[in-house]
Scaffold this active site. Sequence first.
Site, mmCIF file in Angstrom:
data_model
loop_
_atom_site.group_PDB
_atom_site.id
_atom_site.type_symbol
_atom_site.label_atom_id
_atom_site.label_comp_id
_atom_site.label_asym_id
_atom_site.label_seq_id
_atom_site.Cartn_x
_atom_site.Cartn_y
_atom_site.Cartn_z
ATOM 1 N N CYS A 166 0.105 -4.611 7.430
ATOM 2 C CA CYS A 166 1.309 -5.049 6.710
ATOM 3 C C CYS A 166 2.339 -5.795 7.556
ATOM 4 C CB CYS A 166 1.948 -3.884 5.954
ATOM 5 S SG CYS A 166 1.799 -2.281 6.707
ATOM 6 N N ARG A 185 -7.469 2.754 14.952
ATOM 7 C CA ARG A 185 -6.637 3.956 15.052
ATOM 8 C C ARG A 185 -7.367 4.966 15.927
ATOM 9 N NH1 ARG A 185 -4.985 4.646 8.629
ATOM 10 N NH2 ARG A 185 -4.204 2.516 8.370
ATOM 11 N N GLN A 198 -9.817 -2.848 6.418
ATOM 12 C CA GLN A 198 -9.028 -2.522 5.231
ATOM 13 C C GLN A 198 -8.994 -3.719 4.293
ATOM 14 O OE1 GLN A 198 -5.109 -1.155 6.448
ATOM 15 N NE2 GLN A 198 -5.530 0.846 5.606
ATOM 16 N N ASP A 239 -6.857 -4.962 2.388
ATOM 17 C CA ASP A 239 -5.426 -4.911 2.112
ATOM 18 C C ASP A 239 -4.991 -6.034 1.185
ATOM 19 O OD1 ASP A 239 -3.556 -3.051 2.984
ATOM 20 O OD2 ASP A 239 -3.920 -3.550 5.066
ATOM 21 N N HIS A 293 -0.847 -7.484 -0.059
ATOM 22 C CA HIS A 293 0.597 -7.289 -0.133
ATOM 23 C C HIS A 293 1.134 -8.235 -1.183
ATOM 24 C CE1 HIS A 293 -0.525 -5.982 4.017
ATOM 25 N NE2 HIS A 293 0.111 -4.923 3.562
ATOM 26 N N LYS A 340 3.725 6.342 -3.673
ATOM 27 C CA LYS A 340 2.427 5.679 -3.859
ATOM 28 C C LYS A 340 1.630 6.319 -4.982
ATOM 29 C CE LYS A 340 0.153 8.462 -0.257
ATOM 30 N NZ LYS A 340 -0.870 8.474 0.782
ATOM 31 N N HIS A 394 2.064 -2.574 -1.306
ATOM 32 C CA HIS A 394 0.893 -2.496 -0.442
ATOM 33 C C HIS A 394 -0.225 -1.901 -1.299
ATOM 34 C CE1 HIS A 394 3.524 -2.263 3.319
ATOM 35 N NE2 HIS A 394 4.366 -1.877 2.368
#
Length: 635
Positions: free
Chosen positions: A332, A361, A379, A381, A383, A462, A508
Amino acid sequence: MKVFLKNGDELNLSDGASCKEAARAVSEGLLRAAVAAKVNGRLVDLSDRLCEGDNVEIVTLKDKEGLDVYRHTCSHVLAQALKTVFPTCKLAIGPVIENGFYYDVDFKTPITMEDFSKIEAEMKKIVKADFPIERFTLPKEDAIVLMSKFHENYKVELIQDLPEGEEISFYKQGAFTDLCRGPHLPSTGKLKAFKLVSIAGAYWRGDEKKKMLTRIYGTAFAKKEEMDEYFQMLEEAKKRDHVKLGKEMKLFALLNEGKGFPFFLPNGMILKNVLVDYWRQLHRREGYVEVQTPMIMTRSLWENSGHWEHYKDNMYTTKIDGEDCAVKPMNCPGGMLVYKLSPHSYKDLPIRMGELGLVHRHEKSGQLHGLMRVRCFTQDDAHIFMLPEQITDEIKGVVRIIDEVYSLFGFKYHVELSTRPKDSMGSDEDWEQATSALKAALDELKLSYVVNEGDGAFYGPKIDFHLEDSIRRTWQCGTIQLDFQMPQRFDLEYTGEDGQKHRPIMIHRVAFGSIERFIGILIEHYAGKFPVWLAPEQVRILPVTDRAADYAKELVKEINEMGLRASADLRKEKIGKKILDAEMEKVPYKLVVGDKEVEECTVSVRRRGEGDIGAMKRGEFVSLLKKENDDKIIF
């Protein structure tokens, strides 16, 4: 006094009545089923006293919280049994986990699973004794004295780390007392079905520098029949284990040279690319643009986003040109920078920006598991930058995408709404607006959901999607997070209709979540028997003799030139062996070709799970295969 039930009904009780008395006032049946209560949203023991105006909800074993209380009580029964059978052992922690519980214990003499029978026998005695379970509290110094008297040094350490002035609670059952926040069942006799299942090592407090303890895993259910079903599911899960199947099907490898960093093999890359191609096709259709942001960015960026404060212990860091940098654990912040590269008008919004970003991670080695828990993953992802009035429609659009994705793979799912956590940032007003917007979208879609208090992201509430696989296990994959905070931190702007600068609001979201983990889930969901469109090898041509080899090669060429995936088994093996090998490798279609098929330009078709389904004209089969691939049919 008056208290209020979940449905809004009033209940008249005597002053200082307990939750148990509230359950009795509703019905004797509810009293028998009750295991705990929620008072003003807080989970408590049935013995807890009520006050005027309290909102009370009686919790039973039909509720997740009720089953957690039940299993946590079972972990205390395990601890009491261990102290009886092994008096010199020292207790650490015994929390509830998915489908069960565990207790970490320091034994003078190591134990094995062969000791489980005598431990379980002692647990049954404790259950039969039906000891009342009583809660009491102590000041910090007295709590330390009590646990020191019992020589429970791990408990003493836990108490010492608690803040001054915090209420420290204990639970007593028979002669056994344990440090615990609770709540618990009213008595040990409420337990009906339990079993110890495995043993493992675990570092105290998850610290590799501290002592290795023995972790005993167990499970407990309201009924023996439910426990039997659970163990049947575990047996089925073993057969579907994605690590085992991934190796057999040559999808991925886990090597010591890259612990936590999976190696994708050619078959695995086909599967991964098919998923990525589908993702791109879907997002192009839905008006998304795709970006790619750097894998390494400056520490100052992560401090600005808030990730450094919350994730620094899980981030890989380095120095570049003397400046502190970090490998991205999330995509992000890079998306924020892309948005800021150009000025935006209200007419440009919403901007839907997708990224298939590789993130890293640091997971502890003991927590790594196949593709489910890794140190780097992709991911999917996106946005979405939008106007306040666009929030509901955009959330509904994301829900529609996620529903389409999960339905395609044959997953059912349930939805949870996670609210503000303790370590969040931002104003109460922003959080209330964001949470209300998510609720409004779910309500308009008529989607039922469970509220998961305090489990939101640090920057916003979320919606989480928990999918159910073919053996009824659940996995949290998709998520929608509404964020008022990060656009403020990065000073994002757009020019409004009034000509003034305004702050966009941001979503997100992920659908697959981690593509690697999603692949692991798919392997287990299908037991490796992928539908045609996902199968790395969709069809294998099996010539009966060398005379049919050229015909087999022609077929492979024709199918592959259509963008499909075929191979030929040209080994000098008997046809039965070739068929068996293809079945073992879970190839959806096998085409047996011999002299007759060559002469008639046909194929003898064997379909996975059905066997021989007869002869087809060559073109007829290719059309069938293409339709199943293009329509993404699951069989």
